[in-house]
Design an enzyme around this catalytic site. Structure first.
Site, PDB file in Angstrom:
ATOM      1  N   ARG A  56      -3.527  -3.628  -2.876  1.00  0.00           N
ATOM      2  CA  ARG A  56      -3.628  -3.499  -4.829  1.00  0.00           C
ATOM      3  C   ARG A  56      -4.214  -2.050  -4.181  1.00  0.00           C
ATOM      4  O   ARG A  56      -3.465  -1.895  -5.561  1.00  0.00           O
ATOM      5  CB  ARG A  56      -4.478  -4.646  -4.709  1.00  0.00           C
ATOM      6  N   GLU A  57      -5.063  -1.738  -3.960  1.00  0.00           N
ATOM      7  CA  GLU A  57      -5.677  -0.675  -5.032  1.00  0.00           C
ATOM      8  C   GLU A  57      -4.725   1.219  -4.012  1.00  0.00           C
ATOM      9  O   GLU A  57      -4.691   1.844  -5.429  1.00  0.00           O
ATOM     10  CB  GLU A  57      -7.791  -0.140  -4.438  1.00  0.00           C
ATOM     11  N   SER A  58      -4.766   0.831  -2.706  1.00  0.00           N
ATOM     12  CA  SER A  58      -3.839   1.780  -3.115  1.00  0.00           C
ATOM     13  C   SER A  58      -3.051   2.084  -2.125  1.00  0.00           C
ATOM     14  O   SER A  58      -2.283   3.520  -1.451  1.00  0.00           O
ATOM     15  CB  SER A  58      -5.089   2.858  -1.547  1.00  0.00           C
TER      16      SER A  58
END
Length: 647
Positions: free
Chosen positions: A507-509
């Site tokens: 989700r982050e990167s």
């Protein structure tokens, strides 16, 4: 010539024997020698003359990054003597990222030396506003059609920020010709005030006639402090539409700071201003959402009025959230049943309608809705499956790529350049080349590029390609076990589920190790330097956070830190990873336990609300891929029965 790419053995499992034969035909020894020779040549480039460079290029043979070596040499101490060489390079590599970069450098050089004819000859449309303005200026000075030149300027001028100084000369000619209208000036002031660069408003004010300068003053004071909107006597009614727009803007911001002042000011303003329907709708919708988030006593009245003025999905979602906080299931069912189908057909509303039906005793209707949702691979589908006690659906449908298509992709020059740039950890330029390569494919071939990037273990590009092309059912490639050994080891070290760590990084990167956010969060798990410094109790350089090993270590350590802060509740820790644990504690119920799905749906920050839903769904997918837990032990089986206790 052999296809010069290398892949991990893991990639074989996703490919047919025939595809593997195409992808894994390599001449590693030759490629490694070329790569080393390229790096040596690059280091000594500045001392080479053209003959020496030519000899190096010949020695490099078919190495993909030769154009980068030549372009770097041409850009170094660029001069008019390079005209023929630059022309030849731009012709040969026209449209490629490296040619576009060299062209921009060359145009900047020509502009500084006022080489008008050459500038016009070499110019191609670019996003650089300075070059656009320079081109229009030179065209005008060369006697081009004035009407055409002037027609390009309003869109360049009418932006909410300062434009490059290179635009001043052509803007000056245009303004002197009397083509800058009051409407354009007023529109730009509005753009500058409403989300733009408000510091340009004093300059724009000078362009207005004296009797209209007050409009700039009103916009600026309301931008600086929305409570200034209360001074309604400062609006004389000379430009009623614009005055109403300023007040609409100010009230829409003020409601988030001072509800009572906003409400009383709007009541007064309604008697003094002739708001348009759209202005009134903007105010009512903003008021409804802000009051709903704050659980204001008048929130429901405003929410109902907002639905009557102009149905809007965001307001509808907050009306639902307001009723969920009260757990008024009868009203929830009525809200969804009676609202426009284009708003309530979304998975979110169908899930909550099913929840309402279940609690109201309409179990058969609830099961029908849950069963429909459970066919889908998303947050609400997983929740519905858990409530039915059935196996959730992943709908995994891997890409079927032909040998011919894969062969075409891997043999594109841009593909080879992208691969080599990535091997040299020049990720930004590698991505530019990879996107360029995909532009050379037919529409029905583009999705196959994800097969190639996945085989490279260039997972972020596989994810982005599949998303861009709308192919969402290749679950293995969209949710890869990237950096598997590293992520699993660090998760185990911190006593957290590996599937959760994978979900956070996804989700982050999207597993982009060099990702940098506007807030300067960095790397796989998007760690802020300040967070790293706190956890490590020492300075951690920003560049270190782009190292996957360091980033995964600190990111998993941070997840454990959040778990310790929040009684080992992974749901709260997930929300905290996005919003901060202190904020999340403020969101916990005050007096009675709240079902976890209701708590998530009523998180005040949209970004955090969507983040939590995404991570939970991703965690379920990774849990399936890593552990194959029983249905009773899945993330959503536990989440659907969870209640959050008061803080």
């Amino acid at each position: 010539m052999l296809v010069t790419f290398t892949f991990s053995a893991k990639a074989y499992s996703q490919l047919s024997d025939e595809l593997s034969e195409v992808l894994f035909a390599v001449d590693k020894t030759k490629l490694e020698k070329q790569r080393a020779a390229f790096l040596r040549a690059e280091r000594g480039l500045w001392s080479m003359d053209n003959n020496e460079l030519l000899a190096v290029v010949q020695d490099l043979d078919d190495y993909p990054l030769i154009p980068y070596l030549i372009a770097k040499k041409l850009s170094y101490r660029i001069s008019l003597d390079d005209e023929d060489s630059i022309r030849a390079f731009l012709h040969q590599y026209d449209g490629t990222p490296i040619a576009n970069s060299l062209r921009s450098d060359w145009l900047e050089y020509l502009a500084k030396r006022n080489q008008r004819e050459l500038f016009i000859e070499f110019y191609r449309h670019t996003r650089r506003v300075s070059l656009q303005c320079q081109f229009l200026r030179y065209q005008y000075e060369a006697g081009a059609d004035k009407d055409y030149v002037f027609s390009q300027l309003p869109d360049l001028w009418n932006v909410g920020k300062s434009q490059d100084k290179a635009c001043d000369p052509i803007f000056g000619v245009w303004i002197k010709a009397g083509l800058l209208t009051e409407d354009l000036i007023l529109h730009r002031i509005e753009k500058a005030a409403d989300g733009g660069q408000h510091t340009i408003i004093p300059y724009l004010r000078t362009l207005l006639p004296d009797d209209k300068k007050y409009i700039a003053d009103r916009w600026r004071e309301v931008r600086k402090d929305p409570s200034n909107v209360r001074h309604l006597l400062r609006y004389p009614g000379k430009l009623p539409g614009i005055e109403a727009q300023i007040i609409s803007y100010g009230l829409s911001r003020l409601i988030w700071r001072d509800e009572n002042l906003a409400l009383t000011t709007f009541e007064r303003a309604k008697t003094l201003m002739a708001f348009s329907d759209s202005q009134k709708a903007r105010i009512i919708h903003r008021f409804a959402v802000a009051l709903a988030i704050d659980a204001h006593p008048d929130a429901e009245k405003w929410l109902i009025e907002a639905s009557q003025v102009e149905p809007e999905s965001e307001t509808m979602r907050w009306h639902l959230a307001y009723l969920l906080k009260k757990q008024d299931w009868q009203s929830i069912a009525l809200l969804i049943e009676k609202s426009a189908p284009q708003l309530t057909n979304e998975n979110q509303f169908q899930y909550w309608l099913a929840r309402a039906y279940g609690i109201l005793g309409r179990n058969d209707e609830a099961k029908v809705l849950y069963a429909q949702l459970a066919k889908e691979r998303h947050y609400y589908g997983f929740l519905a499956s858990a409530r039915l006690g059935v196996q959730h659906s992943l709908q995994n449908n891997p890409i079927e790529a032909s040998v011919d298509t894969i062969t075409k992709i891997v043999n594109l020059p841009a593909t080879k350049r992208a691969y080599e740039l990535r091997k040299l950890e020049r990720f930004y330029h590698a991505r530019l080349e990879w996107v360029h390569a995909q532009r050379e494919l037919m529409d029905n071939e583009k999705v196959a590029a994800a097969v190639v990037s996945s085989a490279w273990e260039w997972h972020d590009q596989s994810i982005f390609t599949l998303s861009r092309e709308g192919y969402l059912d290749d679950v293995d490639r969209r949710f890869p076990q990237a950096f598997s050994e590293l992520m699993t080891r660090e998760a185990q070290k911190n006593d957290i589920p590996a599937e959760w760590a994978f979900a956070i990084a996804r989700r982050e990167s999207s597993f982009m190790p060099d990702a940098i956010s506007p807030a300067d969060a960095r790397g796989l798990m998007q760690i802020l330097p300040s967070t790293a410094r706190y956890l490590e109790n020492r300075r951690v350089s920003s560049n270190d956070l782009l190292d996957a090993d360091i980033n995964a270590r600190i990111g998993n350590k941070y997840l454990r830190y959040l778990m310790n802060k929040l009684d080992n509740n992974a749901l709260l820790a997930t929300a905290s990873y996005n919003a901060g644990w202190r904020k999340v504690r403020d969101w916990l119920p005050e007096s009675e336990a709240v079902p976890a799905d209701i708590w998530v749906e009523t998180i005040p920050f949209r970004e955090t609300r969507n983040y939590v839903k995404a991570v939970l769904a991703y965690q379920q997918i990774y849990e399936d891929r890593l552990n194959q837990k029983s249905q009773e032990q899945t993330v959503f089986a536990q989440f659907s029965n969870m209640e959050l206790l008061p803080n």
